[in-house]
Design a protein around this motif. Structure first.
Motif, PDB file in Angstrom:
ATOM      1  N   GLY A   1       1.341  37.597  43.696  1.00 28.32           N
ATOM      2  CA  GLY A   1       2.249  37.360  44.801  1.00 28.32           C
ATOM      3  C   GLY A   1       2.975  36.033  44.738  1.00 28.32           C
ATOM      4  N   LEU A   2       2.717  35.239  43.717  1.00 24.29           N
ATOM      5  CA  LEU A   2       3.336  33.915  43.603  1.00 24.29           C
ATOM      6  C   LEU A   2       4.365  33.875  42.480  1.00 24.29           C
ATOM      7  CD1 LEU A   2       3.164  31.132  44.958  1.00 24.29           C
ATOM      8  CD2 LEU A   2       1.521  30.458  43.193  1.00 24.29           C
ATOM      9  N   VAL A   3       3.953  34.311  41.296  1.00 19.97           N
ATOM     10  CA  VAL A   3       4.858  34.400  40.146  1.00 19.97           C
ATOM     11  C   VAL A   3       4.957  35.881  39.772  1.00 19.97           C
ATOM     12  CG1 VAL A   3       5.267  33.750  37.743  1.00 19.97           C
ATOM     13  CG2 VAL A   3       4.254  32.093  39.327  1.00 19.97           C
ATOM     14  N   PRO A   4       6.040  36.549  40.134  1.00 18.19           N
ATOM     15  CA  PRO A   4       6.125  37.983  39.894  1.00 18.19           C
ATOM     16  C   PRO A   4       5.932  38.351  38.424  1.00 18.19           C
ATOM     17  CG  PRO A   4       7.910  37.262  41.324  1.00 18.19           C
ATOM     18  CD  PRO A   4       7.227  36.020  40.824  1.00 18.19           C
ATOM     19  N   ALA A   5       5.310  39.519  38.204  1.00 17.13           N
ATOM     20  CA  ALA A   5       5.095  39.998  36.841  1.00 17.13           C
ATOM     21  C   ALA A   5       6.404  40.202  36.097  1.00 17.13           C
ATOM     22  CB  ALA A   5       4.292  41.300  36.870  1.00 17.13           C
ATOM     23  N   ASP A   6       7.521  40.282  36.830  1.00 14.92           N
ATOM     24  CA  ASP A   6       8.826  40.386  36.179  1.00 14.92           C
ATOM     25  C   ASP A   6       9.062  39.237  35.207  1.00 14.92           C
ATOM     26  OD1 ASP A   6       9.378  42.675  37.550  1.00 14.92           O
ATOM     27  OD2 ASP A   6      10.775  41.769  38.971  1.00 14.92           O
ATOM     28  N   ASN A   7       8.429  38.080  35.441  1.00 14.49           N
ATOM     29  CA  ASN A   7       8.590  36.959  34.513  1.00 14.49           C
ATOM     30  C   ASN A   7       8.094  37.326  33.123  1.00 14.49           C
ATOM     31  OD1 ASN A   7       9.331  34.069  35.894  1.00 14.49           O
ATOM     32  ND2 ASN A   7       8.430  35.479  37.379  1.00 14.49           N
ATOM     33  N   SER A   8       6.896  37.884  33.039  1.00 13.31           N
ATOM     34  CA  SER A   8       6.366  38.300  31.736  1.00 13.31           C
ATOM     35  C   SER A   8       7.187  39.438  31.148  1.00 13.31           C
ATOM     36  CB  SER A   8       4.902  38.719  31.869  1.00 13.31           C
ATOM     37  OG  SER A   8       4.051  37.591  31.976  1.00 13.31           O
TER      38      SER A   8
END
Length: 298
Positions: free
Chosen positions: A238-245
């Protein structure tokens, strides 16, 4: 996960995998040092107000040295370093696998870009230049980072030749390219909608230029020279969305860079070595398999 638990039992029983030394990253003087930086702050496991970057050394387990090294960048949103959970614990785990680990204490928001990039690239150059001293191969030096530390590790993987990472010293001649990367729930992009705004603001300021946002959105900096990468994230972060990876993995795939990605259903943000995260608890096993498949550990 069983291997990690057994390794920690061995540590407790035999005192193995412990930090043996701390070395300065800039023995000749930190570039652009602040005149009145004040003392470093330690709050539990968190370190902040870093003005003297260092590497804490954790030698490989003496009975299984692999010749591989990893420089670890703890997370903390470029505001602090989660030194125990995303530094020391990772280092002890890697040491148990036969990897020499170095936990990087790097400069943060009070310096901003390019100080963290300079610190991680200098750390790679320093370790590579002293590979023989640590019993490692100069072509088996990787980076590992969590959250904002993952952004820093990815920055090293993509911006290793960038002029901002050089300071004019003799070690600038040594390659700063990592040979592989492990990115744990990393911050990757500086652009909406997937950006972690806190990390962006801490690194680039409240109103960064479009050019700086583009540069430090590291998915846009991937090239064929980017090293093989393992990505680990949670769908429910909920903090760094998995979309980043996902963005980084897509860029690696387009550039034909070898990569693997595990996105677990549960784990939240900052899973580190915690148990009780469903299948994500066993991420260390997946990482060990990846390291072994790449012949980085026996």
């Amino acid at each position: 996960m069983r291997s990690w638990i057994m390794a920690m039992f061995f540590v407790a029983a035999n005192g193995a995998f412990a930090q043996t030394s701390v070395i300065p990253v800039w023995p000749e003087g930190v570039p652009n040092a602040r005149a009145q930086a004040g003392p470093e702050k330690v709050d539990g496991e968190r370190i902040s107000n870093v003005s003297q970057p260092t590497l804490a050394v954790y030698p490989a387990a003496f009975d299984r040295p692999s010749g591989t090294a990893v420089i670890i960048c703890p997370g903390g949103g470029y505001q602090f370093l989660s030194n125990t959970r995303e530094g020391q614990q990772y280092a002890q785990w890697l040491s148990s696998l036969g990897i020499t680990a170095f936990v990087l204490k790097y400069r943060l928001a009070d310096y901003g870009h390019p100080a963290p990039l300079q610190d991680v690239l200098r750390a790679i150059r320093l370790v590579r230049s002293q590979a023989a001293k640590y019993g490692i191969a100069p072509d088996r030096i990787g980076v590992m980072g969590s959250s904002a530390g993952g952004h820093l590790a990815a920055s090293a993987s993509t911006l290793f030749n960038h002029p901002a990472g050089r300071t004019g010293g003799p070690l600038d001649a040594v390659s700063a390219r990592p040979d592989f990367a492990i990115l744990m729930y990393p911050v990757i992009t500086m652009e909406a909608p997937a950006v972690h705004a806190g990390s962006r603001d801490a690194l680039l300021g409240a109103k960064p230029s479009a050019a700086m946002v583009q540069l430090m959105s590291v998915e846009k900096q991937v090239s064929a020279a980017t090293p093989p990468t393992l990505l680990i994230h949670s769908q429910d972060d909920g903090l760094v969305p998995a979309d980043n990876s996902i963005l980084y993995f897509q860029a690696l795939t387009r550039a034909k860079v070898p990569a693997e990605m595990f996105i677990f259903e549960h784990g939240g943000h900052g899973m580190a070595m915690r148990t009780g995260n469903g299948t994500a608890t066993n991420w260390t096993r997946r990482a060990e398999e990846w390291l072994r498949d790449r012949k980085l550990i026996p």
